[in-house]
Design a protein around this motif. Structure first.
Motif, short mmCIF file in Angstrom:
data_model
loop_
_atom_site.label_atom_id
_atom_site.label_comp_id
_atom_site.label_asym_id
_atom_site.label_seq_id
_atom_site.Cartn_x
_atom_site.Cartn_y
_atom_site.Cartn_z
N VAL A 92 10.66 4.84 0.82
CA VAL A 92 10.33 6.26 0.66
C VAL A 92 8.86 6.36 0.27
O VAL A 92 8.41 5.67 -0.65
N ALA A 93 8.09 7.21 0.97
CA ALA A 93 6.68 7.38 0.63
C ALA A 93 6.35 8.86 0.51
O ALA A 93 6.83 9.68 1.29
N LEU A 94 5.53 9.17 -0.47
CA LEU A 94 5.05 10.53 -0.66
C LEU A 94 3.77 10.72 0.12
O LEU A 94 2.82 9.94 0.00
N PRO A 124 14.03 1.08 7.57
CA PRO A 124 14.52 2.45 7.38
C PRO A 124 13.61 3.17 6.38
O PRO A 124 13.25 2.61 5.34
N TYR A 125 13.26 4.42 6.68
CA TYR A 125 12.27 5.09 5.83
C TYR A 125 12.51 6.59 5.75
O TYR A 125 13.21 7.18 6.58
N SER A 126 11.88 7.19 4.74
CA SER A 126 11.80 8.64 4.60
C SER A 126 10.40 8.97 4.10
O SER A 126 9.93 8.38 3.12
N LEU A 127 9.74 9.91 4.77
CA LEU A 127 8.43 10.39 4.34
C LEU A 127 8.61 11.78 3.74
O LEU A 127 9.15 12.68 4.39
N VAL A 128 8.18 11.94 2.50
CA VAL A 128 8.23 13.25 1.83
C VAL A 128 6.84 13.87 1.91
O VAL A 128 5.90 13.36 1.30
N HIS A 129 6.72 14.95 2.66
CA HIS A 129 5.45 15.66 2.78
C HIS A 129 5.46 16.84 1.81
O HIS A 129 6.31 17.73 1.92
N ALA A 168 11.92 16.19 -5.17
CA ALA A 168 12.09 15.95 -3.73
C ALA A 168 12.06 14.45 -3.43
O ALA A 168 12.83 13.96 -2.59
N VAL A 169 11.19 13.72 -4.11
CA VAL A 169 11.13 12.27 -3.92
C VAL A 169 12.42 11.62 -4.39
O VAL A 169 12.96 10.72 -3.73
N VAL A 170 12.94 12.06 -5.51
CA VAL A 170 14.20 11.52 -6.03
C VAL A 170 15.34 11.78 -5.06
O VAL A 170 16.17 10.89 -4.78
N ARG A 171 15.41 13.00 -4.52
CA ARG A 171 16.47 13.32 -3.55
C ARG A 171 16.41 12.37 -2.35
O ARG A 171 17.43 11.88 -1.87
N ALA A 172 15.19 12.13 -1.87
CA ALA A 172 15.03 11.23 -0.72
C ALA A 172 15.43 9.81 -1.08
O ALA A 172 16.04 9.10 -0.27
N VAL A 181 10.39 12.84 8.57
CA VAL A 181 9.69 13.57 7.52
C VAL A 181 10.58 14.67 6.95
O VAL A 181 11.27 15.38 7.70
N VAL A 182 10.57 14.81 5.62
CA VAL A 182 11.10 16.00 4.96
C VAL A 182 9.94 16.68 4.25
O VAL A 182 9.06 16.01 3.70
N GLU A 183 9.92 18.01 4.30
CA GLU A 183 8.81 18.75 3.70
C GLU A 183 9.28 19.52 2.48
O GLU A 183 10.42 20.00 2.42
N VAL A 184 8.36 19.67 1.53
CA VAL A 184 8.62 20.47 0.34
C VAL A 184 7.37 21.28 0.03
O VAL A 184 6.24 20.79 0.16
#
Length: 248
Positions: A92-94, A124-129, A168-172, A181-184
């Protein structure tokens, strides 16, 4: 679940570590002060042993073009290689809303390079924008101040409080990887001039704030909506005026 937070002693990282710990996870802060240096690789193998998730909320100590690019390429590359060796299942990256639209800026070119490394790694990844934080309004103003005047592009911004970024980072981190990408963003949009003027007025900062069609944002030209999240973004609930009132 063991979750290692790269940059876990900073503004966002410390909040992420605390929130994960409250949820019962083994949250480990990884930073030079805790014996982990992602630029040299020191301590990475040890801290990642047994980890299921790595969260990277670190940032470059220098925003100079070549320095920030070297930081994100080197640090991210070292972390990804160490993760693969350790069998980590989720990275997971911010990052920042609008990164791909801000490529005139050396900082955002470096953030895109970081994102590209993650996408191409096979992990496997998630990008928090996230949009700009309330807490960084003064720093943004300082970066575009000439004399006693703050010169800002004519554009919109939808800032949010750092607590909502951390959430948002914790949720990811505790969810399945999205491989995207998920945006907040914040609950309200402002003109850049209004956002900065309101922050400086609250701090009794006498600088004059103006909209200048020639002004840049970290070196990049802005369109009206460059800094705004998309329609599917998760929005925070804390309003800027309420946050400012709490600071007083």
């Amino acid at each position: 679940m063991k979750i290692v937070v790269i940059g876990g002693t900073g503004l966002i990282g410390s909040k992420v570590v605390a929130a994960l710990g409250e949820q019962g996870h083994e949250a480990v802060a990884a930073a030079p002060s805790t014996g982990v240096n992602t630029l040299t690789g020191e301590g990475l193998a040890e801290v990642l042993r047994g980890a299921s998730v790595v969260v990277d909320v670190s940032n470059s100590p220098s925003f100079e073009d070549s320095a920030v690019l070297d930081f994100f390429r080197t640090s991210t590359g070292n972390v990804l290689r160490a993760e693969a060796d350790a069998g980590v299942r989720h990275h997971v990256a911010l990052s920042v809303v609008g990164t791909d639209r801000l490529q005139e800026s050396g900082y955002f070119r470096a953030k895109k390079a970081q994102e590209d490394l993650i996408r191409e790694s096979g992990a496997p990844y998630s990008l928090v924008h996230a949009t700009q934080f309330f807490e960084f309004a003064k720093g943004l103003a300082d970066g575009v101040t000439e004399g006693d005047t703050v010169r800002l592009p004519d554009a919109m911004i939808q800032p949010l409080v750092s607590d909502d970024v951390a959430a948002a980072v914790v949720r990811a981190a505790v969810a399945a990887p999205v491989d995207g990408v998920v945006e907040v963003g914040g609950p309200e949009a402002f003109r850049l001039e209004e956002f900065i003027r309101t922050a400086l007025d609250a701090a009794r900062d006498p600088r004059k704030v103006v909209t200048d069609p020639e002004a840049r944002y970290w070196g990049a030209e802005l369109r009206e909506d460059t800094l705004l999240p998309g329609p599917d973004a998760t929005l925070g609930k804390v309003r800027f005026a309420d946050w400012l009132a709490r600071q007083r």
